[in-house]
Write a protein that holds these residues in place. Sequence first.
Motif, mmCIF file in Angstrom:
data_model
loop_
_atom_site.group_PDB
_atom_site.id
_atom_site.type_symbol
_atom_site.label_atom_id
_atom_site.label_comp_id
_atom_site.label_asym_id
_atom_site.label_seq_id
_atom_site.Cartn_x
_atom_site.Cartn_y
_atom_site.Cartn_z
ATOM 1 N N GLY A 210 0.813 -1.198 0.000
ATOM 2 C CA GLY A 210 0.000 0.000 0.000
ATOM 3 C C GLY A 210 0.848 1.249 0.000
ATOM 4 O O GLY A 210 2.076 1.177 0.167
ATOM 5 N N ASP A 216 -3.835 11.434 1.377
ATOM 6 C CA ASP A 216 -4.604 10.470 2.169
ATOM 7 C C ASP A 216 -4.786 10.975 3.591
ATOM 8 O O ASP A 216 -5.849 10.805 4.196
ATOM 9 C CB ASP A 216 -3.879 9.109 2.217
ATOM 10 C CG ASP A 216 -3.864 8.446 0.852
ATOM 11 O OD1 ASP A 216 -4.893 8.523 0.158
ATOM 12 O OD2 ASP A 216 -2.816 7.874 0.493
ATOM 13 N N LYS A 220 -8.485 11.520 4.725
ATOM 14 C CA LYS A 220 -9.040 10.460 5.575
ATOM 15 C C LYS A 220 -8.874 10.715 7.068
ATOM 16 O O LYS A 220 -9.668 10.232 7.857
ATOM 17 C CB LYS A 220 -8.423 9.108 5.198
ATOM 18 C CG LYS A 220 -8.787 8.719 3.761
ATOM 19 C CD LYS A 220 -8.127 7.444 3.344
ATOM 20 C CE LYS A 220 -8.336 7.205 1.848
ATOM 21 N NZ LYS A 220 -7.419 6.182 1.341
ATOM 22 N N SER A 237 -3.720 3.406 0.294
ATOM 23 C CA SER A 237 -4.278 3.034 -0.999
ATOM 24 C C SER A 237 -3.682 1.692 -1.364
ATOM 25 O O SER A 237 -2.470 1.518 -1.327
ATOM 26 C CB SER A 237 -3.905 4.049 -2.075
ATOM 27 O OG SER A 237 -4.175 5.342 -1.638
ATOM 28 N N SER A 238 -4.542 0.762 -1.704
ATOM 29 C CA SER A 238 -4.067 -0.581 -1.991
ATOM 30 C C SER A 238 -4.981 -1.188 -3.055
ATOM 31 O O SER A 238 -6.179 -0.910 -3.054
ATOM 32 C CB SER A 238 -4.111 -1.416 -0.702
ATOM 33 O OG SER A 238 -3.643 -2.707 -0.956
ATOM 34 N N ILE A 261 -2.101 9.662 -10.419
ATOM 35 C CA ILE A 261 -1.411 9.600 -9.134
ATOM 36 C C ILE A 261 -0.116 10.380 -9.195
ATOM 37 O O ILE A 261 0.397 10.663 -10.279
ATOM 38 C CB ILE A 261 -1.121 8.133 -8.711
ATOM 39 C CG1 ILE A 261 -0.446 7.382 -9.858
ATOM 40 C CG2 ILE A 261 -2.397 7.441 -8.280
ATOM 41 C CD1 ILE A 261 -0.042 5.978 -9.499
#
Lengths: 639, 222
Positions: A210, A216, A220, A237-238, A261
């Motif tokens: 990940g 993130d 999150k 993220s995975s 990305i």
Amino acid sequence: MKNTISARVADFLKQFPPFNEMYAEDLHNLSQEVHIIYKIKDSIIFEEEAEPHDYFYVVHRGAVVLQKKTGNDIVDLCDEGDIFGLRPLMASENYKLQAKAFEESILYSIPIAIFKPYTQKYEGVANFLIESFASNTRNPYSKIYRGKLLGETLKTPTQTPEGLLDLQHVHYSKKPVTSTEDTSIKEIAQTMTQKKVGAMLIVKNKLPVGIITDKDIRNKIASGEFPITAKAKAIMSSPVITYPQKMTIAQAQMAMMKSGISHLCLTKDGTQNTPAMGILSKHDVMLELGNNPAVLMKAIQRSNKFKSIKVIRRQVTSLLKGYLNQNIPMTLTSSIISELTHACTKRVIEIVIENMQNSPPVKFAWLAMGSQGRSEQLLQTDQDNALLFDTVSENELQSTRTYFLELAKQVNQALRTIGYEYCPAEMMASNQEWCLSLSEWKDRTSHWITNPGQNEVLLSSIFFDYDLAYGDSSLVDALTSHIFKQTASYPIFYMHLAGGALRNPSPTGFFRGFLVEEDGAHKDFFDVKRRALMPLIDGARVLTLSHQIKSINNTARRFERLAELEPNNEPIFSACSYATKALLKFRTKQGLLHNDSGRFIALNMLTKEEKIKLKRTFKVIKELQELIKLRFKVNAMIG
Amino acid sequence: MGFLKKLFRKGQKHYPEFWSVYQNAFERQQAHDLNAIRFVVFDTETTGLDIEKDRILSIGALSLQNESIAVKQSFEVFLYQHFYHADNIAIHGILEEESKPRITELEALCLFLNFIENAILVAHHAGFDRAMINQALKRHGLPKLKNKFLDTSTLYKQTLIDSPLLQRQEHYALDDLAEKFDITTVDRHTALGDAYITAIAFLNILGKLKGKRGFSVKKLLN
């Protein structure tokens, strides 16, 4: 017979491909056959179209530039550990490029006849050589890049090797910062801050599972979706989007665009089933593409090694080249380049302090002197610096000085590593004459001001343009106030300083022809620094000092300020400001052309227009000198 | 005079074969072009600084021509030591027990002369190394070295700028030069390692001197 030298050669070679593929014994035998060659700066190793040598070369120290003679376009710059001159190994034809020492360099020459059997013995050696021969390796300076980075369309696209970008391998962070799935987010955020990275790779048994980016954490954690105590697994993220290690710039850009990305994970074979070899960020790609000052600035602040700063410093020079070619105003150019140069010095000092065993015992300031202090240094030249530390008690003076001398020694060495030569007169902070406490500096400057002999005036003129490069500004302010107070109470000092300003030799002779150097290494060259720039710089200094203008060091800006203060002399001061900028640009262009300080100009290389431009500045210099002579009554003194 | 000459020539016959080979090398004319001249840069490690009492522990030398050092043509010998100052180990780091193959002083001289031939010898503080070798030659009944010498400590001073602001030192040690020219000192205090540092410093110095006004090969060698 194995000896100290061959062992040292082998130690060096084994760090670099393709030699790292070889067994120690073979490498030692090969090292026996090496010639160690010393090349002074600008000397030719081989010419374009020359007969092939029986050797190819490895750069041990310094740098070598490969270029086409026509167009002066740099194809590649080889650094320590890079190999070049492989053509005779691959094909029996003449060299296609010229190889020249870009800096003073030490090379290892490796006899092809002896090396050839190893290319058969080791597959890795052969592959590496074929690959580097075919791709012509990295190329941060080529025309195609310059065009890209400055958004300028290429005028002669046919002259540059096509598809170069596709062949360029990207450079990425080879030691990716990693964590495990059950690390807390807080800890991850702390590590990311400490390592100054924007993404953290999460690994399990060395395999990438990940990735967590700044984004993130914002989306999150900060948004409240997950608590800060959450584990990495919750927000990463995975699966990770992985790519093979050997990526070209073009491929990397495509990949980032495609998946939207900003970080790519590079693995051994390009899948998630092999260990992660590195992380490639958008920033890396931007840096590779060269050049926008913000990217360079970030790269400087992030670097942890002097050698990486050296590479960035070179990119700053290529940025400068681009600005000059595009005729971007000199004021803007010099302020951007000076900022970047300052940042390099600052980062060097930070790294040295991190590496010192103890932190500095008292407050201190690192001062840039001379042209660097005036922010007029666009090229890499000699170092001129000094160190100022807070006043300490008599019995602590010795140990404090010892600490700062050691610090200065390391900084001077590191600055040399990134490309600033030592000052030939040893005006550097590692010299104990230039590493003093505040009270010692006050005494010393007072001495210069009250005893203005020729040396004292010379020393003042170099030192008084100091600028804070790193450290505590209150110390500098204290010293500056002291100097202004002293000069105001000894006005005779201005007279001597003005006398010094007039002592520079005249640029033109009786018939208005250029006066060139009569002998030495620069015979028949025009010394633009001594004959044209120095009178302006010295003049501006004495005038601003007598006006007690603080904190303006830049000569052009000093003249602008003088023009404001003396409306009746506005025309002459404005002309001086313009002339300074014009001469500085002149010098910088000459320096870039010849990879030197630009101080000496070959007159026969100038166009008529350029010569007229130069001469126009001389007229201004003469007027300025007349003004100084009258104002400070210098005639009476010189007699 | 004729008689003296005859006597001298007669005396010569007593010298060993290697000495006459060495001597004959000087009948060849020295090249005038700087890049054609062969320089041998060397250093001796000794038991101390007393020319009479102290002995050579090792000799290291490099052959330098056309700004290039052939690694293969480097010279490194270690000598048997019969007397030993414990103090010197600290300076040179050479331990008696170290398992380098050792040879006698005479063998070392023979190999050294065979290596240097008529080259221009270069050393840092060359006077000392020259005196040590000459003293060793004398112990074996041989004349002094015939080679021309250059001293990097003196040459370095010639590269310094003429400025009232620069405070010159009386002596510049090899470590000073290594620092100025950014030469690695990993092998400092081994004879060959020091010879290498001296060689790189010498090349740097030559590069600087060549740019100075009035430089000529003739002046350099005189």
